[in-house]
Scaffold this motif. Structure first.
Motif, PDB file in Angstrom:
ATOM      1  N   ASP A   1       0.562  -1.074  -0.808  1.00 11.40           N
ATOM      2  CA  ASP A   1      -0.059   0.052  -0.124  1.00 11.40           C
ATOM      3  C   ASP A   1       1.102   1.242   0.148  1.00 11.40           C
ATOM      4  OD1 ASP A   1       1.395   0.075   2.160  1.00 11.40           O
ATOM      5  OD2 ASP A   1      -1.139   0.457   3.137  1.00 11.40           O
ATOM      6  N   ASN A   2       2.264   0.976  -0.322  1.00 12.65           N
ATOM      7  CA  ASN A   2       3.171   2.682  -0.397  1.00 12.65           C
ATOM      8  C   ASN A   2       3.758   3.089   1.030  1.00 12.65           C
ATOM      9  OD1 ASN A   2       3.347   1.295  -2.733  1.00 12.65           O
ATOM     10  ND2 ASN A   2       1.411   2.685  -3.199  1.00 12.65           N
ATOM     11  N   ALA A   3       3.170   1.938   2.046  1.00  8.78           N
ATOM     12  CA  ALA A   3       3.209   3.207   3.097  1.00  8.78           C
ATOM     13  C   ALA A   3       4.934   2.892   3.436  1.00  8.78           C
ATOM     14  CB  ALA A   3       2.650   1.747   4.374  1.00  8.78           C
ATOM     15  N   TRP A   4       6.303   1.704   3.131  1.00  9.16           N
ATOM     16  CA  TRP A   4       6.615   2.000   3.096  1.00  9.16           C
ATOM     17  C   TRP A   4       7.778   2.093   5.130  1.00  9.16           C
ATOM     18  CZ3 TRP A   4       6.587   0.421  -1.463  1.00  9.16           C
ATOM     19  CH2 TRP A   4       6.352   1.521  -2.180  1.00  9.16           C
ATOM     20  N   GLY A   5       6.562   1.539   5.387  1.00 17.38           N
ATOM     21  CA  GLY A   5       7.144   1.726   7.192  1.00 17.38           C
ATOM     22  C   GLY A   5       8.461   0.583   7.203  1.00 17.38           C
TER      23      GLY A   5
END
Length: 70
Positions: free
Chosen positions: A44-48
């Protein structure tokens, strides 16, 4: 285009931080190898996970939407 996360297995130390921080289930832990792996679900492109990984064992990859489930 969509994104997913690839695990560099040689760098993964099995800490599971990435799998715990991933909101979509893109990353899970393999019970045998004790390393993270990509489940094939779109990120979801959070990149955490990318920022949390202590060994920088993750790469973000752009994929066609028909290459993975999501």
């Amino acid at each position: 285009m969509a994104y997913t996360v690839n695990v560099i297995e040689e760098k993964c130390i099995g800490c599971s931080i990435c799998t715990r921080i991933c909101p979509t289930g893109t990353l899970k832990m393999d019970k045998d190898s004790k390393k993270a792996y990509n489940t094939g679900i779109f990120c979801d492109n959070a990149w955490g996970c990318l920022y949390a990984c202590p060994t920088k064992a993750l790469n973000i990859v752009e994929v066609n939407s028909d290459e993975t489930t999501g």
